[in-house]
Design a protein around this motif. Structure first.
Motif: not given
Length: 142
Positions: A109-113
């Protein structure tokens, strides 16, 4: 297209070809984190959590949240720790691409490029060509 339409139009027909391929989309409100699809392809059984992005962010470097929850990530990692097969399948509508991940940590979970999401995929291809996806689902994840 959407996640549901991709399942109906492309993934379901690809994975449901008895006797060697079978898949079922599951909707379980009682088991938190359970992936969307159970599959068996030529004796290789596993789970797929589907994710859909309409488009990549316009600005390079903008981080992307594909929507994988902590419960989904934990379920996938626990299944893999028990030597089971589980994947995250990310589809991007605007570029007509798919990306298959064997590790939930690669997508959330969370943001990635975008660059990290592209680099970490175990397999990838065009939405119109799912043959590499079928091969990846038959091969043992590393």
């Amino acid at each position: 297209m959407s996640e549901r339409r991709f399942w109906e139009a492309q993934l379901k027909p690809l994975l449901n070809r008895p006797p060697s391929r079978m898949a079922r989309k599951l909707q379980d409100r009682f088991v938190a984190g359970l992936p969307d699809v159970a599959y068996c392809v030529e004796g290789c059984a596993g789970w797929i959590e589907q994710k859909w992005l309409d488009r990549w962010p316009a600005r390079e470097g903008t981080l992307v949240d594909v929507g994988l929850t902590a419960m989904q990530a934990r379920w996938i990692e626990a299944w893999r720790a028990a030597d089971g097969w589980a994947h995250v399948l990310l589809c991007v509508g605007s570029t007509q691409e798919w990306f298959l991940y064997n590790d939930a940590d690669d997508v959330g979970p969370g943001k990635r490029s975008r660059e990290a999401l592209e680099r970490r995929a175990a397999a990838r291809g065009a939405l119109g060509d799912l043959a590499p996806l079928l091969k990846a689902l038959r091969d043992r994840p590393t």
